[in-house]
Motif scaffolding. Structure first.
Motif, PDB file in Angstrom:
ATOM      1  N   SER A   9       0.839  -1.207   0.000  1.00  0.00           N
ATOM      2  CA  SER A   9       0.000   0.000   0.000  1.00  0.00           C
ATOM      3  C   SER A   9       0.869   1.249   0.000  1.00  0.00           C
ATOM      4  N   TYR A  10       0.398   2.274  -0.703  1.00  0.00           N
ATOM      5  CA  TYR A  10       1.194   3.495  -0.871  1.00  0.00           C
ATOM      6  C   TYR A  10       1.384   4.259   0.439  1.00  0.00           C
ATOM      7  N   ASP A  11       0.444   4.131   1.357  1.00  0.00           N
ATOM      8  CA  ASP A  11       0.613   4.841   2.630  1.00  0.00           C
ATOM      9  C   ASP A  11       1.678   4.186   3.522  1.00  0.00           C
ATOM     10  N   ARG A  12       2.166   3.007   3.105  1.00  0.00           N
ATOM     11  CA  ARG A  12       3.223   2.326   3.858  1.00  0.00           C
ATOM     12  C   ARG A  12       4.601   2.487   3.203  1.00  0.00           C
ATOM     13  N   LEU A  13       4.669   3.179   2.057  1.00  0.00           N
ATOM     14  CA  LEU A  13       5.945   3.300   1.348  1.00  0.00           C
ATOM     15  C   LEU A  13       6.981   4.083   2.156  1.00  0.00           C
ATOM     16  N   ILE A  14       6.605   5.259   2.629  1.00  0.00           N
ATOM     17  CA  ILE A  14       7.567   6.096   3.357  1.00  0.00           C
ATOM     18  C   ILE A  14       8.024   5.424   4.647  1.00  0.00           C
ATOM     19  N   PRO A  15       7.103   4.903   5.503  1.00  0.00           N
ATOM     20  CA  PRO A  15       7.576   4.182   6.702  1.00  0.00           C
ATOM     21  C   PRO A  15       8.504   3.014   6.368  1.00  0.00           C
ATOM     22  N   THR A  16       8.184   2.285   5.280  1.00  0.00           N
ATOM     23  CA  THR A  16       9.019   1.144   4.897  1.00  0.00           C
ATOM     24  C   THR A  16      10.391   1.606   4.420  1.00  0.00           C
ATOM     25  N   LEU A  17      10.427   2.685   3.634  1.00  0.00           N
ATOM     26  CA  LEU A  17      11.703   3.237   3.177  1.00  0.00           C
ATOM     27  C   LEU A  17      12.560   3.720   4.348  1.00  0.00           C
ATOM     28  N   LEU A  18      11.898   4.163   5.407  1.00  0.00           N
ATOM     29  CA  LEU A  18      12.609   4.659   6.592  1.00  0.00           C
ATOM     30  C   LEU A  18      12.946   3.532   7.579  1.00  0.00           C
ATOM     31  N   GLY A  19      12.656   2.289   7.184  1.00  0.00           N
ATOM     32  CA  GLY A  19      12.992   1.154   8.031  1.00  0.00           C
ATOM     33  C   GLY A  19      11.968   0.820   9.092  1.00  0.00           C
ATOM     34  N   LYS A  63       7.680  -8.401   5.814  1.00  0.00           N
ATOM     35  CA  LYS A  63       7.132  -8.639   4.472  1.00  0.00           C
ATOM     36  C   LYS A  63       7.245  -7.387   3.611  1.00  0.00           C
ATOM     37  N   GLU A  64       6.885  -6.230   4.168  1.00  0.00           N
ATOM     38  CA  GLU A  64       6.937  -4.982   3.405  1.00  0.00           C
ATOM     39  C   GLU A  64       8.370  -4.648   2.995  1.00  0.00           C
ATOM     40  N   GLU A  65       9.316  -4.812   3.910  1.00  0.00           N
ATOM     41  CA  GLU A  65      10.708  -4.500   3.601  1.00  0.00           C
ATOM     42  C   GLU A  65      11.294  -5.488   2.591  1.00  0.00           C
ATOM     43  N   PHE A  66      10.879  -6.745   2.685  1.00  0.00           N
ATOM     44  CA  PHE A  66      11.349  -7.749   1.723  1.00  0.00           C
ATOM     45  C   PHE A  66      10.843  -7.430   0.317  1.00  0.00           C
ATOM     46  N   ILE A  67       9.544  -7.105   0.209  1.00  0.00           N
ATOM     47  CA  ILE A  67       8.961  -6.781  -1.100  1.00  0.00           C
ATOM     48  C   ILE A  67       9.648  -5.562  -1.710  1.00  0.00           C
ATOM     49  N   LEU A  68       9.853  -4.533  -0.891  1.00  0.00           N
ATOM     50  CA  LEU A  68      10.386  -3.275  -1.415  1.00  0.00           C
ATOM     51  C   LEU A  68      11.881  -3.357  -1.708  1.00  0.00           C
ATOM     52  N   PHE A  69      12.666  -3.814  -0.724  1.00  0.00           N
ATOM     53  CA  PHE A  69      14.122  -3.744  -0.852  1.00  0.00           C
ATOM     54  C   PHE A  69      14.742  -4.945  -1.569  1.00  0.00           C
ATOM     55  N   SER A  70      14.068  -6.088  -1.544  1.00  0.00           N
ATOM     56  CA  SER A  70      14.644  -7.278  -2.166  1.00  0.00           C
ATOM     57  C   SER A  70      14.041  -7.607  -3.536  1.00  0.00           C
ATOM     58  N   ILE A  71      12.851  -7.074  -3.819  1.00  0.00           N
ATOM     59  CA  ILE A  71      12.184  -7.409  -5.083  1.00  0.00           C
ATOM     60  C   ILE A  71      12.000  -6.176  -5.964  1.00  0.00           C
ATOM     61  N   ARG A  72      11.247  -5.182  -5.462  1.00  0.00           N
ATOM     62  CA  ARG A  72      10.860  -4.045  -6.324  1.00  0.00           C
ATOM     63  C   ARG A  72      12.022  -3.118  -6.664  1.00  0.00           C
ATOM     64  N   LEU A  73      12.712  -2.584  -5.654  1.00  0.00           N
ATOM     65  CA  LEU A  73      13.727  -1.561  -5.905  1.00  0.00           C
ATOM     66  C   LEU A  73      14.889  -2.050  -6.760  1.00  0.00           C
TER      67      LEU A  73
END
Length: 335
Positions: A37-47, A52-62
């Protein structure tokens, strides 16, 4: 002298393209088979995200989006160089067979030279470069006439022939290979973004860090090579030396890109033309724009492709071809 108004326009367009890339990145980070979800992007980027969110963003998408962006940049710059040194608006590393040469080298290396995975990733751009440069030399030799020099139309036709022949060779090579290796080569041929973790990013970054500034430094030489040969010689340009140096640069850029993305054509064709339409043919102005346009186009093609059909999506190379093939046909008839 470049007009100040044109420089101002170029800077404004650079800012717009950077904003487009940023917006596309944000959209891409939230889209995919595993939604974020887009409202979780900034918190996830900030650690502050869940595992699950950090794995999807940092290990797959980015990493996948970074690879796609960098590969698009490399292909666009390679296409711009090839169009300049051949004085041919149809030149593109995918169309004239350079990508196929890189792919054939990777296929041979992958099938017949067992090597550890960690070393394999960093060797890929070098292996692809060797295959691409051998192909480029052969295409150049077949397209060069001792009396008339390089023949632009013959270059494209020869390149298309080499691309088809090398694709056929790859199919023959994989016909008796293991299933896992066949799957890899098939993904490469389709232009899938198969190198999708941070290791592949670090494998391609050094090539771009050297070759992009070098090409921008050579921008004025490209301007002179785009003129007819007597004029270029008259102002003191060593035509064959400069052409060979820039050809090696274009081949290295294309090889670095396709070694991690697979066989992607048309990005190197479209991006330089779009940039020239915006700011004119002077390389100092249009090359930076072409770089960003190429990166954005491939990034967009990959995001569209991987979200059209779940879970595997459509390869970015196919989406890029759907966009670029009609434009290629238009240029073919126009020229």
């Amino acid at each position: 002298m470049i007009q100040p108004a044109l420089i101002k326009k170029q800077r404004m367009l650079l800012c717009i393209l950077l904003a487009l890339i940023l917006i596309t990145f944000v959209v891409g980070m939230g889209m995919g088979y595993a939604s974020l979800s887009y409202d979780r992007l900034i918190p996830t980027l900030l650690g502050q995200g869940t595992f699950k969110e950090e794995f999807i963003l940092f290990s797959i998408r980015l990493p996948r989006m970074m690879i796609t962006l960098l590969a698009g940049i490399a292909l666009a710059l390679s296409g711009a160089i090839l169009q300049g040194i051949t004085r041919n608006d149809l030149a593109d590393p995918g169309i004239i067979g350079i990508n196929s040469g890189a792919g054939a080298a990777i296929a041979v290396f992958f099938l017949f030279f067992p090597i550890k995975t960690g070393s394999f990733i960093y060797l890929l751009p070098l292996v692809a470069f060797i295959g691409a440069i051998l192909t480029a030399v052969l295409i150049y030799m077949f397209s060069y006439d001792r009396n008339a020099g390089l023949q632009p139309v013959k270059l494209v036709l020869t390149g298309v022939g080499f691309a088809m022949a090398l694709s056929g060779i790859m199919i023959v090579l994989i016909s008796s290979a293991e299933r896992s290796k066949v799957d890899f080569i098939a993904k490469w041929l389709n232009g899938s973004i198969w190198g999708s973790d941070w290791t592949f990013v670090w494998a391609i970054v050094p090539w771009l860090a050297v070759l992009i500034p070098f090409t921008l430094y050579k921008a004025n030489r490209l301007n002179l090579l785009a003129l007819n040969e007597p004029v270029a010689v008259g102002v003191g340009v060593s035509i064959e030396k400069e052409r060979l140096t820039l050809l090696l640069t274009a081949v290295a850029l294309a090889a670095a890109a396709v070694s991690v993305t697979g066989g992607i054509a048309f990005i190197g064709l479209i991006a330089p033309h779009m940039a020239k339409a915006l700011v004119g043919p002077r390389n100092q102005l249009f090359l930076p724009l072409a770089i960003l346009i190429g990166g954005w186009l491939l990034l967009l093609a990959d995001i569209i492709g991987r979200n059209l059909v779940e879970p595997d999506g459509i390869p970015a190379g196919i989406i890029a071809a759907l966009i670029g093939a009609p434009y290629f046909i238009y240029l073919l008839f126009k020229k």
